[in-house]
Design an enzyme around this catalytic site. Structure first.
Site, mmCIF file in Angstrom:
data_model
loop_
_atom_site.group_PDB
_atom_site.id
_atom_site.type_symbol
_atom_site.label_atom_id
_atom_site.label_comp_id
_atom_site.label_asym_id
_atom_site.label_seq_id
_atom_site.Cartn_x
_atom_site.Cartn_y
_atom_site.Cartn_z
ATOM 1 N N SER A 191 30.047 7.504 62.536
ATOM 2 C CA SER A 191 30.206 8.868 62.054
ATOM 3 C C SER A 191 31.069 8.882 60.793
ATOM 4 O O SER A 191 32.158 8.322 60.773
ATOM 5 C CB SER A 191 30.871 9.706 63.153
ATOM 6 O OG SER A 191 30.920 11.049 62.771
ATOM 7 N N GLY A 192 30.551 9.511 59.729
ATOM 8 C CA GLY A 192 31.281 9.590 58.466
ATOM 9 C C GLY A 192 30.910 8.514 57.468
ATOM 10 O O GLY A 192 31.483 8.430 56.381
ATOM 11 N N THR A 242 23.692 11.076 56.881
ATOM 12 C CA THR A 242 23.004 12.335 56.576
ATOM 13 C C THR A 242 22.728 12.450 55.085
ATOM 14 O O THR A 242 21.633 12.859 54.674
ATOM 15 C CB THR A 242 23.850 13.533 57.069
ATOM 16 O OG1 THR A 242 24.005 13.420 58.488
ATOM 17 C CG2 THR A 242 23.187 14.854 56.754
ATOM 18 N N ASN A 255 34.622 13.355 60.192
ATOM 19 C CA ASN A 255 33.582 13.692 59.224
ATOM 20 C C ASN A 255 33.498 15.218 59.110
ATOM 21 O O ASN A 255 33.385 15.897 60.120
ATOM 22 C CB ASN A 255 32.258 13.099 59.745
ATOM 23 C CG ASN A 255 31.087 13.333 58.833
ATOM 24 O OD1 ASN A 255 31.205 13.958 57.781
ATOM 25 N ND2 ASN A 255 29.934 12.853 59.241
ATOM 26 N N SER A 280 29.524 16.411 60.247
ATOM 27 C CA SER A 280 29.001 15.468 61.236
ATOM 28 C C SER A 280 27.782 16.046 61.962
ATOM 29 O O SER A 280 27.824 17.162 62.466
ATOM 30 C CB SER A 280 30.097 15.152 62.264
ATOM 31 O OG SER A 280 29.610 14.270 63.243
ATOM 32 N N SER A 281 26.698 15.275 61.997
ATOM 33 C CA SER A 281 25.506 15.698 62.752
ATOM 34 C C SER A 281 25.828 15.615 64.236
ATOM 35 O O SER A 281 26.128 14.533 64.735
ATOM 36 C CB SER A 281 24.315 14.778 62.445
ATOM 37 O OG SER A 281 24.020 14.802 61.082
ATOM 38 N N GLY A 331 26.219 8.363 64.686
ATOM 39 C CA GLY A 331 26.799 7.021 64.661
ATOM 40 C C GLY A 331 27.703 6.792 65.864
ATOM 41 O O GLY A 331 28.031 7.707 66.609
ATOM 42 N N GLU A 350 30.750 6.468 68.175
ATOM 43 C CA GLU A 350 31.932 7.349 68.174
ATOM 44 C C GLU A 350 33.000 6.874 69.155
ATOM 45 O O GLU A 350 32.700 6.570 70.309
ATOM 46 C CB GLU A 350 31.541 8.790 68.552
ATOM 47 C CG GLU A 350 30.789 9.495 67.452
ATOM 48 C CD GLU A 350 30.564 10.980 67.721
ATOM 49 O OE1 GLU A 350 30.169 11.672 66.777
ATOM 50 O OE2 GLU A 350 30.770 11.440 68.863
#
Length: 675
Positions: A147-148, A152, A197, A200-201, A425, A427
């Site tokens: 994540s981050g 995306t 993030n 973040s999705s 991603g 986590e």
């Protein structure tokens, strides 16, 4: 005069044939050169010392992790965020805007062979597109990383590349516009600010882009995975709810907010204050609101649909503000104002809704029984309704976008496809729950696929063909995937078993069952030790999984509820009677008469991941491996410890060793001959 031959290789470095007498050697290349060429070569080598090599395969010390990371550092320092490992693209998030995504850049990469220009997301996009066109095989681009790390953004750049460079008619232009505009809508409703993030999705997304025989994009289809619905009602400190709530309050017109009964102050809403983070410096909610409203129109939402969609979003905020009192152990609603707004926005009867928020209905032996709820049960019922309404509306939204992306021409039924996978991603938070368990399981499955397609099958291919080969060792994470998904002894099976068990099943009995069944597994740990003592570093309500990407402690509190994902029958009945046309599609009346218990959330997720693996295995893959340079989202900061950890768990060194020792370019005979 001796003939001089110069070979240009992918890095743009210069290699010359070796000389006979060993004179005039370049210190690094061990090749003969005239003074002019030598000067040019030394200039190139000096540049290489400064900016590194653009393909890790060409590193002199390719087995050294330190050399790998140093090459990343050099390039990152010079804003060169892309580097290859053969055909795999490694991308480091710069945390700033770079001027490398212009139309001129797109033209530079269009129709050019992969290694002719410097590494870029456009090169991967173009290579997949040309492979689809020339080899007539569906492609997919798998974007992975924690994540981050920039997944995306990478998927948006790929879509923009196709939108600008592919041929277009007027009809095709409409599809292109809708493909691009689906992004801000899905981000508004499915993304949120987390600790790692700002965008973040909080759902997984696989998108197929369909192309006709001329190579023009003519349609698309999105599959969404496991929206993090719990975020609707609770956020960790420093995090926010989904973007759309803040966009509507900050950017909504005065008359719209008046109609929805909302104030322009996020602090007034219980569902928006838990994280204590109303504003984010990198996010402009007001301007994002305008982008989303415009995008809804481009995608083809009617004014009525937009109105009903916003009614639902506002109703979730009002639900969060429903306050309860308690008398003689039973809950009652203390504020009529919220109920009045909810009745109007949801298109339901206020009295019936009040009854459903304070009582539960069960059918036993054909008889209907209604029993009052206590304060805790009523609060849980309200939150369950909020999550169900938001989650089902999100699914409706994805289906609506898919309808708008469906190309109506029957002749394009056999269109070629490029799939884009942008999925959450890995986590690790301070508190990890059911959502992180599912997200990290998903990452294990994707890592397994990456291993299967790049490390395992390629080495097996060399051995099968009798090529002298020294196996490259790597960690095969199948053992962890089995730990989670095995039919009778996997964590999901044990969780489902507890969810179905009547009576005294709880999160804690689930943990005890895990300990009894999986105790001693090399990748599973709880606070209990074999001699009956306990680990002080772990909580009594936690279990730890040793993932391929590191250790994660999961707190079992809420696991059963989130997995069951149940909504009281009378709340479903109220929603089925709604006059809001979106909700009538989200809550089907057939559900009320269906006696079959729906699959649990984890089982549904496991099944959808299995289908995703089938989709990906049926296509020719390209890889984008995203790396996060630091945890503080700072431009130009290169945290070596964090990056080494990602390089390790993404398997980049093993990938490099296989690529370096094997054959970087491999094509089937027929395709090679055709070319």
């Amino acid at each position: 005069m001796m003939e001089l031959r110069i070979q240009l290789i992918p890095t743009g470095e210069i290699i010359l044939p070796p000389g006979k007498n060993g004179e005039n050697y370049c210190h690094s290349c061990k090749v003969v050169a005239s003074d002019g060429v030598r000067a040019m070569m030394e200039s190139a080598l000096t540049a290489r010392d400064r900016v590194g090599v653009q393909d890790f395969v060409l590193l002199e010390n390719f087995t050294s992790e330190a050399a790998f990371i140093e090459n990343l550092r050099k390039r990152f320092k010079e804003n060169l965020i892309y580097t290859y490992i053969g055909s795999v693209l490694v991308s480091v998030n710069p945390y700033k805007d770079l001027e490398i995504y212009t139309k001129n850049h797109m033209e530079r990469y269009r129709g050019v062979n992969f290694y002719e220009v410097s590494p870029h997301i456009y090169a991967v996009s173009d290579n997949a597109y040309r492979s689809m066109r020339t080899e007539r095989k569906d492609q997919c681009i798998l974007i992975s990383g924690e994540s981050g790390a920039g997944k995306t953004e990478a998927s948006k750049k790929i879509l923009q590349y196709y939108a600008v460079t592919c041929p277009a008619s007027e009809q095709v232009q409409t599809v292109k516009d809708r493909l691009l505009q689906s992004n801000p809508v899905l981000e508004a409703f499915g993304n949120a600010k987390t600790l790692r993030n700002d965008n973040s999705s909080r759902f997984g997304k696989y998108m197929d882009v369909q192309f006709d025989f001329k190579g023009a994009p003519v349609g698309g289809h999105i599959i969404n995975y496991l929206l993090e619905k719990s975020r609707v009602v609770h956020q960790n400190h420093g995090e926010r709810n989904f973007h759309i709530f803040y966009q509507m309050i900050e950017g909504g017109e005065e008359d719209l907010l008046r109609r929805l009964g909302l104030e322009r102050n996020t602090q007034q809403y219980q569902y928006l204050v838990k994280g204590n983070c109303p504003k984010v410096s990198s996010i402009n909610d007001r301007s994002d609101w305008k982008v989303v409203r415009k995008a809804l129109n481009v995608i083809g939402f009617s004014d009525d649909e937009v109105e009903e969609l916003l009614n639902i979003i506002a109703s979730v905020l009002h639900l969060g503000n429903v306050q309860y009192g308690e008398e003689e152990g039973y809950a009652h609603i203390t504020s009529d104002t919220q109920i009045k707004y909810l009745a109007r926005l949801l298109g339901v009867n206020g009295t019936v809704l009040t009854e459903a928020l304070t009582h539960k209905k069960i059918i036993a032996k054909g008889e209907e029984l209604v029993s009052p709820l206590n304060l805790e049960q009523a609060s849980s019922a309200r939150d369950a309704l909020s999550k169900a309404v938001y989650g089902r509306t999100f699914t409706w939204l994805v289906n609506k976008i898919n309808t708008s992306l469906t190309y109506k021409d029957e002749s394009h039924k056999n269109a070629s496809v490029i799939g884009l996978l942008d999925i959450y991603g890995f986590e690790v938070f301070q508190h990890n729950s059911f959502e992180q368990f599912c997200i990290n399981y998903c990452n294990e499955k994707l890592q397994q696929l990456f291993i299967e397609l790049t490390l395992k099958s390629e080495q097996e291919e060399y051995e099968a063909e009798g090529i002298t080969w020294e196996p490259v060792q790597y960690f095969n994470n199948k053992i962890i995937c089995d730990l989670v998904e095995e039919k009778f002894k996997g964590i999901i099976s044990i969780l489902d078993e507890e969810c179905l068990r009547p009576g005294d099943a709880s999160d804690f009995t689930f943990l005890e069952k895990l300990e009894d069944t999986l105790g001693g597994h090399p990748h599973f740990v709880t606070h209990k030790l074999a001699d009956g003592k306990t680990r002080k570093v772990m909580g009594r309500e936690e279990f730890r999984l040793l993932h391929y990407a590191g250790e994660v402690n999961y707190n079992v509190n809420g696991f059963l509820d989130k997995n069951n994902d149940l909504l009281f029958r009378n709340l479903k009945e109220v929603m089925c009677l709604s006059e809001n046309k979106i909700l009538t599609q989200c809550f089907d009346r057939d559900e009320l008469s269906d006696k079959k218990r729906p699959d649990t959330a984890a089982t549904q997720f496991k099944a959808s991941l299995a289908k995703l693996m089938e989709i990906l295995m049926s296509k020719e893959p390209s890889y984008v491996r995203c790396i996060k340079p630091n945890d503080s989202k700072q431009a130009s900061r290169f945290d070596e410890v964090l990056i080494r950890h990602q390089v390790k768990y993404l398997g980049l060194m093993e990938n490099l060793r296989v690529r370096r020792a094997g054959f970087a370019y491999r094509r089937r005979y027929e395709i090679f001959l055709q070319r």
